[in-house]
Design an enzyme around this catalytic site. Structure first.
Site, mmCIF file in Angstrom:
data_model
loop_
_atom_site.group_PDB
_atom_site.id
_atom_site.type_symbol
_atom_site.label_atom_id
_atom_site.label_comp_id
_atom_site.label_asym_id
_atom_site.label_seq_id
_atom_site.Cartn_x
_atom_site.Cartn_y
_atom_site.Cartn_z
ATOM 1 N N CYS A 125 27.293 30.703 -30.999
ATOM 2 C CA CYS A 125 26.203 31.444 -30.357
ATOM 3 C C CYS A 125 25.414 30.588 -29.371
ATOM 4 C CB CYS A 125 25.262 32.036 -31.398
ATOM 5 S SG CYS A 125 24.495 30.814 -32.490
ATOM 6 N N LYS A 148 47.798 20.283 0.267
ATOM 7 C CA LYS A 148 48.197 20.496 1.657
ATOM 8 C C LYS A 148 49.618 19.991 1.882
ATOM 9 C CE LYS A 148 45.003 20.200 4.586
ATOM 10 N NZ LYS A 148 43.878 19.708 5.428
ATOM 11 N N GLY A 175 25.863 26.741 -33.685
ATOM 12 C CA GLY A 175 24.807 26.603 -32.690
ATOM 13 C C GLY A 175 25.076 25.370 -31.858
ATOM 14 N N THR A 176 25.919 25.506 -30.856
ATOM 15 C CA THR A 176 26.419 24.324 -30.157
ATOM 16 C C THR A 176 25.371 23.651 -29.277
ATOM 17 O OG1 THR A 176 27.349 25.774 -28.450
ATOM 18 C CG2 THR A 176 28.828 25.037 -30.206
ATOM 19 N N HIS A 207 32.717 26.423 7.737
ATOM 20 C CA HIS A 207 32.400 25.625 6.546
ATOM 21 C C HIS A 207 31.410 26.353 5.656
ATOM 22 C CE1 HIS A 207 29.800 22.690 4.446
ATOM 23 N NE2 HIS A 207 30.956 22.123 4.155
ATOM 24 N N ARG A 210 18.795 35.519 -36.651
ATOM 25 C CA ARG A 210 18.430 34.194 -37.133
ATOM 26 C C ARG A 210 16.966 34.221 -37.585
ATOM 27 N NH1 ARG A 210 18.540 29.325 -32.951
ATOM 28 N NH2 ARG A 210 16.558 30.268 -32.315
ATOM 29 N N ARG A 241 47.621 27.633 1.423
ATOM 30 C CA ARG A 241 47.075 27.303 0.109
ATOM 31 C C ARG A 241 46.589 28.584 -0.540
ATOM 32 N NH1 ARG A 241 41.880 24.031 2.612
ATOM 33 N NH2 ARG A 241 40.857 25.808 3.592
ATOM 34 N N ARG A 297 17.051 35.718 -31.742
ATOM 35 C CA ARG A 297 16.094 34.647 -32.067
ATOM 36 C C ARG A 297 14.747 35.281 -32.385
ATOM 37 N NH1 ARG A 297 18.862 32.334 -26.803
ATOM 38 N NH2 ARG A 297 18.551 34.555 -26.431
ATOM 39 N N SER A 329 28.054 30.487 -37.842
ATOM 40 C CA SER A 329 27.882 30.621 -36.401
ATOM 41 C C SER A 329 27.480 29.251 -35.872
ATOM 42 C CB SER A 329 26.802 31.656 -36.070
ATOM 43 O OG SER A 329 26.670 31.788 -34.671
ATOM 44 N N MET A 332 36.538 16.207 3.149
ATOM 45 C CA MET A 332 37.117 14.914 3.523
ATOM 46 C C MET A 332 37.475 14.933 5.001
ATOM 47 S SD MET A 332 39.283 13.929 0.117
ATOM 48 C CE MET A 332 40.068 15.529 -0.019
ATOM 49 N N GLY A 373 36.620 20.995 3.949
ATOM 50 C CA GLY A 373 35.602 20.334 4.731
ATOM 51 C C GLY A 373 34.987 19.102 4.110
ATOM 52 N N GLU A 388 24.684 23.558 -37.075
ATOM 53 C CA GLU A 388 24.137 22.847 -35.927
ATOM 54 C C GLU A 388 23.794 21.389 -36.241
ATOM 55 O OE1 GLU A 388 20.471 24.924 -34.857
ATOM 56 O OE2 GLU A 388 20.410 25.754 -36.876
ATOM 57 N N ARG A 398 45.341 14.140 8.220
ATOM 58 C CA ARG A 398 44.489 15.006 7.417
ATOM 59 C C ARG A 398 44.560 14.626 5.948
ATOM 60 N NH1 ARG A 398 43.707 20.228 10.122
ATOM 61 N NH2 ARG A 398 44.975 20.362 12.012
ATOM 62 N N TYR A 419 34.761 34.928 -32.692
ATOM 63 C CA TYR A 419 34.034 35.487 -31.554
ATOM 64 C C TYR A 419 33.185 34.410 -30.892
ATOM 65 C CZ TYR A 419 29.806 35.526 -34.468
ATOM 66 O OH TYR A 419 28.741 35.151 -35.257
ATOM 67 N N ASP A 458 22.174 22.908 -30.254
ATOM 68 C CA ASP A 458 21.580 21.895 -31.129
ATOM 69 C C ASP A 458 22.630 20.965 -31.714
ATOM 70 O OD1 ASP A 458 19.038 22.672 -30.659
ATOM 71 O OD2 ASP A 458 18.608 23.444 -32.659
#
Length: 884
Positions: A840, A27, A774-775, A459, A621, A343, A565, A772, A110, A108, A753, A99, A860, A777
């Site tokens: 994945c 602001k 496996g984020t 709001h 898998r 803004r 899966r 690949s 603060m 809205g 993983e 303000r 990918y 696990d």
């Protein structure tokens, strides 16, 4: 943060600029920039107390840093000289607004105090100076109301109750219809509420008023609603808020005055026509609070044509300057237009993509720049349901179409009720007369929001659009009574828990159980996605287990399946007995016999996927979860055994044998037990059946369509290179046995993983064609977190304690889990330069995580079908930022 005695904490508006956003807040930087480009005649003067002052205040235990009082006094003196008035002067008082202003907009969340500087004596001077006693007392009652609520905690409910009582006594409906005597009495009532709350009289010294207001704005940064908003929107607590002190201009001076909010383009659709709301004879809080229903900005042309024309030209100027859609606040005082704020406009996804396309067509932005104006995460809203086209619901009420999309659910009247219902997995609509900042958690939990008051700038509308929630505001025919738990309209009474449906695109409200359908992608969205595909480096695949998921993902632009899966294929009711027979078998021959019955079913599943993904890669898998997950719950099974014993039923022996097998297979920590490749090592016949089904399905599809996908067989939970070597040998042997080698495109890789797999990725890579990650696990094993337990038990406390700033299952933990990904990617390609790398887990659909995977050099990402468009845009944004 150590603060030097010489630290500068205060800047006049004329000294700042847009580039000082981190120091002056959004602001303050916006007002300073407007002062520079529009001139002081359009922007009331003032000064900004920096975010650094707020941070120092918080770090010192809510004590102002040394030198702040003196710098504020000096800035106030300069403002008084500029205005030719003294703050709170008895004869001609300077009044100011105080303000908040964080670097990222938090609408809205603060606190604000208006009309500061009025007292029992200066209100009389203001009345004499302006010749308008009603205006003076309306301003004073507003100040007492806001100061008591913001600075000393006088409840908003008691204030609204007092206003309602006064209007009923006077026989009027609107605040603007109250006369001088009623306003004087209301001010006295508010001062009484202040005295009851604090045990003190309302401060009459304007300098004390200002000091308390500044502290209140600082304190509001750590208020519950602001903290919750930052958590949801991922805004760091460490930023702090600036405080803006600005000379008041008055929209409540009569019929030639107004206050409003104006967007440089339609804030709902993004169409290139300015839009907004305004109220004649009102201050800005009246417009945004939702307590009064404002008029559409277009109507301003009829009542204040000159100011309206000037406003439209300013909106064009600001948009050209910032090269983005603007959200402004303005006041017209006695015919003169003032700009109070500008803004970057928060906008729903449909407006974001429309603006991006139009901005490129107009030469305002390049394609890459236009993509960066879009919040990729918000694009999911474009895929939200709408009312079915053939639906003809009975309309209960109509309101303002404040945030697009449709939703239905049970009525709840409070934010805590919405949160509780969300935690239970129930769909609810938050229904309120108007919403306040304290309701923000309810917005997040509810499927949609409905109010009887307010407009597009209220709001409720702003927060709903920011969160991608459907919202209908200003449905004024509804009498919403949260205390009684009722909604009343034309003789109909709805109660808590009753079904209600809203369409935030049309403003429709109904009690019909309207079918919701997926929306059609609009042409602007298609254009944006085509730009994203031109610019991105990362490929985007989908996680899909069924042909239906695969079809939907291809419609959304998926370039293949990154994770199928196979265990989900065994969950269908007609397959569970066959799967259970395989698990119950204690001899290999019996197990192979049961697998032979599962093979054609698995083959049929794969044929459906391969047909949908012809010509594209499909990563399958092999079976991952432990076998006991396919058996009944042991406690429920024990109850069945006991019942069978009592009733002497014929299936007792079978039930007892099943229970014994469940106990045999039971593991203390199955997540780290006999699952993934360990299952394949112990029972190779299971993986042999799956590979045979894959090869036969591929051959069948190739014979029918002359085109088959590129098959990638993924071995899960590999920790040792020898595990992958054994499983790769199994795959290649079955391929040879099935005669699938000729014309078959097939790769073998592994899901990374486990932390050990990341540390020895170079060794594992020698037997892999792809990794690949496996984020999901990998996050669990790296952090030692059980996802379900963490999120249900202590994650919220960790976020509140600032141990983490968000769930590591939503956005990847870059310093920890992310480093493991980078390490494995680097060492894997050191051993095998052509190693394909993907991810994945559901992190593949999170924009911040996608940017990280781009930086880490992956090929990918793969995510659920409905997040594929998000990943496409996020990947392009990462590439554009990389090139800047």
């Amino acid at each position: 943060m150590a603060v030097a005695a010489s630290t500068r904490f205060v800047y006049d508006f004329s000294e700042g600029s847009h580039e000082m956003r981190e120091l002056l807040g959004g602001k303050g930087a916006g007002v300073a920039e407007m002062t520079r480009i529009l001139g002081p005649d359009r922007v009331p003067a003032g000064f900004t107390i920096t975010t650094e002052a707020c941070v120092a205040y918080m770090e010192a235990g809510r004590v102002e840093p040394d030198g702040l009082d003196e710098q504020v006094a000096e800035a106030l003196d300069r403002l008084e000289q500029h205005a030719g008035k003294r703050l709170g002067d008895d004869e001609d008082p300077l009044l100011v607004s105080v303000r908040s202003g964080a670097r990222e907009s938090m609408p809205g969340m603060m606190d604000t105090v208006l009309n500061l500087g009025l007292s029992d004596r200066s209100v009389e001077g203001l009345a004499r100076r302006t010749g308008d006693e009603r205006f003076a007392w309306d301003s004073y009652r507003r100040f007492v109301q806001m100061f008591g609520n913001v600075c000393r905690g006088v409840s908003g409910e008691s204030i609204e109750e007092a206003i309602g009582d006064r209007k009923r006594d006077a026989g009027v409906e609107l605040d603007t219809e109250l006369g001088v005597d009623q306003l004087m009495a209301l001010t006295t009532t508010f001062k009484g509420l202040y005295r009851e709350r604090t045990g003190e009289e309302l401060p009459q010294d304007p300098k004390e008023q200002l000091n308390q207001a500044i502290r209140a704005v600082f304190d509001s940064w750590m208020g519950e609603r602001a903290v919750e908003y930052r958590r949801i929107n991922r805004i760091p607590d460490e930023w702090g808020t600036a405080v803006n002190v600005q000379q008041m201009v008055f929209g409540n001076r009569g019929e030639r005055s107004c206050s409003g909010v104006a967007f440089s383009r339609d804030e709902i659709t993004g169409a290139p026509e300015p839009s907004g709301d305004f109220l004649v004879n009102a201050q800005g809080e009246d417009v945004v609070s939702g307590v009064r229903t404002p008029h559409d900005l277009g109507a301003m042309k009829d009542v204040m044509p000159d100011a309206h024309a000037q406003l439209l030209e300013i909106l064009r100027t600001l948009e050209r300057h910032y090269r983005d859609m603007q959200d402004t606040e303005f006041t017209v005082e006695d015919g003169h237009l003032y700009m109070l704020q500008t803004r970057t406009a928060k906008r729903p996804a449909q407006a974001a993509v429309r603006f991006a396309v139009d901005a490129v067509d107009e030469g305002l932005l390049s394609r890459g720049q236009a993509l960066l104006t879009i919040d990729a995460g918000s694009l999911e809203a474009l895929l939200h349901p709408t009312f079915a086209r053939d639906a003809d619901p009975d309309v209960l009420a109509r309101g303002v179409n404040a945030s697009p999309g449709a939703a239905k659910g049970a009525i709840v009247f409070t934010a805590p009720d919405a949160v509780a219902a969300g935690n239970q997995g129930r769909d609810v609509i938050l229904v309120r007369p108007f919403t306040e900042a304290d309701d923000v958690a309810g917005f997040f939990a509810a499927k949609g929001v409905l109010t009887s008051e307010g407009g597009k700038a209220s709001h409720a509308a702003l927060v709903a659009r920011g969160m991608g929630r459907p919202c209908v505001c200003g449905a004024s025919s509804l009498e919403i009574d949260p205390v009684a738990g009722e909604v009343r309209v034309d003789g109909t009474v709805l109660q808590r828990g009753d079904l209600i449906a809203i369409d935030g695109s049309t403003g429709t409200v109904t009690t019909d159980d309207v079918p919701l359908v997926d929306p059609e992608v609009d042409p602007s969205f298609e254009t944006v996605l085509s730009w994203a595909d031109e610019l991105r480096v990362l490929g985007v695949r989908t996680n899909a287990d069924t042909p239906e998921d695969a079809t939907k993902a291809r419609e959304f632009g998926a370039e293949g399946i990154g994770l199928c899966r196979t265990e989900h294929m065994f969950m269908a009711g007609d397959r569970q007995p066959k799967m259970r027979a395989m698990i119950m078998a204690e001899e290999e021959d019996d197990r192979r016999s049961a697998l032979a019955q599962l093979l054609p079913l698995q083959q049929r599943d794969f044929e459906g996927l391969f047909s949908e993904m012809a010509g594209l890669p499909v990563t399958i898998r092999l079976l991952d979860p432990p076998l006991h997950e396919f058996l009944p719950d042991p406690e429920e099974l024990a109850h069945e055994v006991e019942r069978a014993r009592i009733e002497r039923t014929a299936d007792l022996d079978e039930l007892e044998h099943t229970l014994e097998r469940v106990h045999t297979l039971h593991e203390t920590n199955p997540m780290l037990g006999t699952r993934g490749c360990r299952l394949g090592v112990l029972h190779p016949e299971i993986y042999e059946m799956q590979v045979a089904a894959i090869i036969r399905a591929s051959k069948a599809v190739r014979e029918r369509t002359r085109e088959a996908p590129h098959i990638e067989i993924m071995i899960p939970l590999v920790a040792y290179e020898k595990e992958l070597e054994l499983m790769r040998g199994l795959v290649e042997r079955v391929v040879d046995e099935e005669g699938g080698g000729s014309g078959l495109e097939l790769s073998v890789g592994t899901m990374i993983e486990l932390p050990r797999a990341c540390f020895v990725a170079d060794r594992i890579a020698r037997a892999a064609d792809f990794f690949s990650f496996g984020t999901n696990d990998l996050t669990q094993t790296a952090l030692g977190f059980s996802r379900d337990d963490v999120e249900g038990r202590f994650l919220a406390s960790y976020i509140e304690s600032k141990i983490v700033d968000r769930s590591p299952f939503d956005t990847i933990d870059q310093p920890g889990v992310g480093w493991l990904v980078r390490l494995a990617a680097w060492t894997g390609r050191e051993a095998k330069p052509d190693l394909k790398l993907g991810i994945c887990g559901e992190h593949g659909g999170d924009p911040l995580s996608v940017a990280f995977f781009h930086m880490a050099g992956l090929d990918y990402v793969s995510c659920s079908p409905y997040r594929v468009p998000i990943a496409r845009v996020a990947a392009a944004q990462a590439a554009v930022r990389d090139w800047r």
